[in-house]
Design a protein around this motif. Structure first.
Motif: not given
Lengths: 107, 114
Positions: B51-64
């Protein structure tokens, strides 16, 4: 990190029941057990899920032990098209896929 | 009804280039997930939108790696300055409401970085 342990591979004869085990000894009281499968070159497909009671649908049955530390997915009459990687996942707010079990159904 | 669609189905790019992968979830599904699957490996969670909640980005491997979901529907996964280890199948899934709901997966985008 995945919270489940599954054998890397299993074989099953066509027409026989396939019983796929999953250990989840650290499962907490409000975490569900989910099963998905992935047929080669396709995205994963939901199969079934449960919390405490055994569940059955048109695809499979899910047997969860009383202590909930392990479960078994049963495909009652395996066909060649059931050859796939089967993923057991536990979660209540998050689901992480492990390596799964590669089931090969043989004629 | 229509399932989850992804585009392109295949993408070949050169190391260092940026790529954008698109996911169209099932209409009405509020939850959207991105996963990565390297050859012969299991699924690796990347990011989750609800929805409009902040996404869970915990799995992104790097800032790329980054992703956005505009208007609560279509999502784009962007990989900047691609590396060869980024080569994988990128899978998108959607579910009706939350993380406990059945996830419906798209066919994936096969990314090859030369």
């Amino acid at each position: 990190d995945a919270k489940t342990t599954q054998p890397p591979s299993m074989d099953c004869a066509e027409g026989r029941a396939a019983n796929l085990p999953c250990n989840h000894s650290t499962i907490s009281g409000n975490e569900y057990v989910y099963w998905y499968r992935q047929i080669h070159s396709q995205g994963p497909q939901y199969i079934i899920h449960g919390l405490k009671n055994n569940e059955t649908n048109e695809m499979a049955s899910l047997i969860i032990t009383e202590d909930r530390k392990s479960s078994t997915l049963i495909l009652p009459h395996a066909t060649l098209r059931d050859t796939a990687v089967y993923y057991c996942i536990v979660g209540n707010n998050d689901m992480r896929f492990g390596a799964g079990t590669r089931l090969t159904v043989k004629p | 009804g229509a399932g989850v669609s992804q585009s392109p189905s295949n993408k070949v790019t050169e190391k260092g280039k940026d790529v954008e992968l698109r996911c169209d979830p099932i209409s009405g599904h509020t939850a959207l997930y991105w996963y990565r699957q390297s050859l012969g490996q299991g699924l690796e969670f990347l990011i989750y939108f609800q929805g409009n909640s902040a996404p869970d980005k915990s799995g992104l491997p790097s800032d790329r790696f980054s992703a956005e979901r505009t208007g609560g529907s279509v999502s784009t996964l962007t990989i900047q300055r691609t590396q060869q280890e980024d080569s994988a199948v990128y899978l998108c899934a959607s579910s009706h409401s939350g993380r406990l709901d059945e996830q419906f997966f798209g066919p994936g985008t096969r990314l090859t970085v030369l």
